[in-house]
Design a protein around this motif. Structure first.
Motif: not given
Length: 165
Positions: A143-151
């Motif tokens: 979840v963190y990686a997805h947020i980081k990649n899309n923020l």
């Protein structure tokens, strides 16, 4: 150049999760008031809180609502959403229930806070315009990686959406 954003979240249950998102580093975010500072601010009443929020939002281009189990329909969250929108800032939500807190626990998914804010011009719920992202993943790390990649792209999309209204 990194965007400057205002993070809105329910402090007690989600401050650890919010910290994770704020520390991603791609975006410059406001720091929440420390407990002692917040006590001083709240003693000044609603006008003092409104002023603090306005000061914190100054110079920010987007409001990012970090949505936890109890975020929706809180007085000051609603105020921050409405103020951000009315001041022509981009507004978006990110569900953070699947990020672990300081005890290593996730939480229940909260409801969409934009369902509780309506546009004065049309009476439409802001949720019909503003996006609330629910990052996929089977672990807090995913979840963190997805947020980081899309923020960054989510913020740019929110600013573009706001510019249309």
């Amino acid at each position: 150049m990194a965007r400057k954003v205002f993070y809105s979240f329910h402090y007690n249950p989600d401050n650890w999760r919010a910290s994770q998102v704020r520390n991603i580093g791609a975006i410059e975010g406001n720091q929440p008031a420390k407990d002692n500072d917040w006590e001083t601010i709240t003693k000044g009443g609603d006008k003092a809180i409104e002023k603090w929020i306005a000061d914190q939002m100054s110079g920010r281009s987007c409001v990012v609502v970090l949505i936890g189990a109890g975020t929706a329909n809180r007085k000051w969250i609603n105020h921050e959403i409405a103020k951000g929108w009315n001041d022509d800032r981009g507004v978006l939500g990110i569900y953070v229930h699947n990020l672990k807190n300081s005890e290593g626990k996730t939480s229940l998914k909260g409801s969409n806070p934009f369902d509780h804010v309506t546009l004065k011009s049309s009476g439409a719920k802001l949720s019909t315009i503003v996006k609330a992202y629910d990052p996929p993943g089977s672990s807090s790390t995913d979840v963190y990686a997805h947020i980081k990649n899309n923020l960054e792209s989510w913020i740019e999309a929110a600013i573009a959406i706001r510019a249309k209204y």
